[in-house]
Design a protein around this motif. Structure first.
Motif: not given
Ligand code: NOJ
Length: 707
Positions: A30, A51, A80, A124, A138, A177-178, A221, A224, A256-257, A288, A392, A459
């Protein structure tokens, strides 16, 4: 010395940073892939977590590499798994509509078993971001607008994924999360900054995370986004002080990523060294995909921005998680083949979850269930099996999914079912509209299958116009012009409430199907034919106009309540304040009358509570399940209070049958964050409201007193 002590004592800095690094196995990506050389990294101990590995063989191969590394520390493998792994359940927003924590837990349990059988250790999920803005893609991943629902969802999902003990061969570590308020980005644009008050955090956005912590969630987590100018990935106040300090969370915090490197774009770090130091100091244990800990922490150590103790603390948490997951004892304990019976039972659960997630928004003239006769199934989502998965979809495959058309054909093998897509989901091509509309002539009833593709929510899928994309509205016009007096039923597939008031006004019935998962078509057929009664309720208010957003039931009172008789009151000139469908709205094939709301005793002290009961009678011709909501409102308080959800419960009644639904309401649960944001118990009158949705006009009311 404990295993963790000896390992930490033996580790080089690179090996420590390896345990603090998560790289991608590239099955689902992602963001930018920042790191190459995965295998070499694992073998050298420079990568301790991965991951996006899907498949037990790949998982095993990666694990083997880790076990050949110098210290033989097993890998942590995450993915995920949001609403099913291979067996895809409804998207979380859809599943929330069932308002049944046991169902929510059951689907998470099955998802965990399936993911664990694929060699995974961690998911996640759950996403616990309260969301009140359907522009935000989301919103699909969470449980909607209400924090009480968010808390119930948090408990159910953590319990389901983690299964009571983390070292079970069929469990996954969950990730709350998040953290936090990611669901309130400015203007609904994903990743945008958030400006929420400390009170909104305490009342709305934090409670689901607190519930997850109380349920023993293994990991968290950070979002962002930033709050009040501080990115969550560097937010010492919310991570270190509140989450770790005040709430006592000592599990793993995984970024997060690429989020740690993005602290540079946020404008709070000059380089990766500062970014890494900020994140570590805030309490993030695993980086991550940014490679920032690997690249930045050695220099941060030299510059004195972090200490070896900071690093060791993070490493210990990661090792402890691996220990709790049983990975040191048997790194291959997850991974195996499940029996056909298990898989069949899981599909059955997917069908039940889908059936219970689809909301009947409108049903004029009892258009549903369908009468016998020829059907025209028209629209780009009628035969879109892959889109039934929604956003997802982990290891879910399109060919496992049953489209609406396939489900209907299977359920009604002797009935004539005509089909035309009419238009694409998104393109401007109108060439199929005439042929689609022409099917109306040969049918007795028309099903319009409309909405968004799976890729249009989730996302990075914000939409400024969350209505029907492409030329679907033109298809609707053409079909309605040709339908004559025939019943037209719209089925909306979407990851969000779609703002489609004109469509809703012009068709006879509307089903909000969300993305129902792999059993979509069978579930829809059950509902359309009347083999099952719809019972789902929307967990999010459906706006009638984008300009109303955010629209949600828990609004605080205003000093100038809307009044048509008074110009200077809180309202729009062009649309009503109320959403098109309120939170909790959803029809059934029954017809429920609510009577006799009682709250006893009529006064209680802080340590005591109330029993609230209400009687329902199914006056309709069919058996159905009805969800009852319990709300309260503190009439006069030191902080102005909105109407608050305090319970929901379901009852199934046969035609003519009556039953009573009861709730226990603790007086303590009527506390609210006081001026200092600490829970405050205030004596006074509380309004108790119960009914089928947050529509005040339909709620029965009683009053109790807190003493
Ligand atoms: C970004 C997403 O915001 C998060 O929810 C997800 O777990 C990670 N990427 C990993 O894929």
């Amino acid at each position: 010395m404990s295993r963790i002590d000896s390992l930490v004592a033996a580790m080089t800095l690179t090996e420590k940073l390896g345990q603090m690094t998560m790289a991608t196995g590239d099955s689902a990506v992602t963001g930018a892939v920042m790191r190459t050389g995965l295998d070499a990294g694992i073998a050298s101990g420079a990568i301790g977590n991965v991951l996006n590995i899907a498949g037990a063989d790949k998982a095993r191969a990666a694990q083997r590499l880790a076990l050949e590394s110098r210290l033989k520390i097993p890998l942590l493998l995450g993915l995920d798994i949001i609403h099913g792994h291979r067996t895809i359940f409804p998207i979380p927003l859809g599943e929330t509509a069932a308002f049944d924590p046991l169902l929510w837990e059951a689907t998470a349990r099955e998802a965990a078993k399936e993911g664990a059988a694929d060699g995974l250790h961690m998911t996640f999920a759950p996403m616990l971001d309260v969301a009140r803005d359907p522009r935000w893609g989301r919103i699909a991943e969470g449980s909607g607008e209400d924090p009480y629902v968010g808390q119930a969802m948090a408990r159910a999902k953590v319990k389901g994924f983690q299964g009571g003990r983390l070292d079970g061969a069929d469990t996954l570590a969950a990730c709350a999360k998040h953290y936090c308020a990611y669901g309130a980005p400015t203007a609904g644009r994903d990743y945008a900054t958030t400006d929420v008050t400390p009170r909104a955090l305490r009342e709305i956005y934090l409670p689901p995370f607190e519930a997850a912590l109380n349920a023993g969630v293994a990991t968290v987590m950070p979002a962002f986004s930033s709050i009040d100018g501080i990115p969550l990935s560097a937010h010492r106040g919310l991570l270190k002080d509140y989450l770790r300090g005040k709430l006592g969370f000592d599990g793993v915090i995984v970024s997060d990523y690429n989020a740690i490197a993005e602290l540079i774009h946020h404008g709070v770090a000059a380089d990766v060294v500062e970014a890494a130091a900020l994140a570590l100091k805030a309490g993030i244990d695993i980086d991550m995909m940014a490679n920032a800990y690997h690249d930045g922490l050695p220099a941060a150590l030299q510059r004195g921005l972090v200490t070896m103790t900071d690093i060791d603390t993070a490493v210990r948490r990661v090792l402890r998680l691996k220990e709790q997951l049983g990975l040191f004892d048997d790194p291959y304990r997850r991974g195996g083949v499940e029996s056909a019976t298990v898989l069949a039972a899981r599909r059955q659960l997917a069908r039940e979850a889908a059936t219970r997630s689809i909301v009947l928004l409108k049903n004029d003239g009892a258009a549903l269930p369908l009468a016998e006769g020829r059907l025209a199934v028209i629209g780009p989502l009628a035969d879109a099996a892959g889109d039934m998965r929604g956003c997802w979809s982990a290891a879910g495959v399109a060919s496992d999914c049953v489209s609406a058309l396939a489900g209907l054909r299977f359920a009604l093998p002797h009935q004539s079912i005509l089909y035309a897509p009419g238009v694409d989901i998104e393109s401007d091509d109108e060439s199929g509209i005439a042929a689609g509309a022409a099917l109306c002539d040969e049918a007795d009833a028309i099903l319009l299958c409309l909405g968004e593709s799976a890729a249009m929510s989730g996302e990075a899928c914000s939409r400024a116009h969350p209505g029907l994309p492409g030329k679907q509205a033109a298809l609707v016009d053409a079909v309605l012009a040709r339908a004559g007096g025939k019943k037209v039923i719209a089925i909306l597939f979407s990851g969000r409430p779609l703002v489609v008031p004109d469509l809703v006004a012009r068709v006879d019935a509307v089903l909000a199907a969300w993305a129902p998962g792999c059993e979509a078509g069978n579930a829809l057929a059950d509902l359309l034919t009347g083999r099952a009664s719809p019972s789902a309720r929307t967990p999010v208010s459906w706006p009638r106009a984008v300009g109303q957003i955010p629209v949600f039931f828990g609004e605080r009172p205003t000093g100038r309540p809307a009044s048509s008789a008074d110009h200077y009151t809180s309202k729009y000139l062009d649309v009503p304040n109320e959403p098109l469908f309120p939170f909790g709205h959803g029809l059934t094939y029954g017809d429920f009358a609510y009577t006799g709301l009682q709250a006893t005793p009529d006064r209680a002290a802080e340590a005591d509570g109330f029993t609230v009961s209400v009687t329902l009678t199914n006056q309709g011709p069919r058996a159905a399940g009805e969800t009852v909501f319990l709300f309260t409102r503190d009439k006069v308080a030191s902080i102005s209070r909105p109407m608050e959800l305090k319970g929901f419960s379901r009852i199934t009644l046969q035609p003519g049958e009556s039953g009573t639904v009861s709730f226990s309401l603790a007086a303590r649960d009527l506390r609210f964050p006081g001026p200092d944001l600490e829970p405050l118990y205030e004596p006074g009158e509380i309004e108790i409201l119960a009914g089928p949705s947050a529509d005040r006009a339909r709620l029965l009311s009683a009053t109790v007193r807190l003493v």
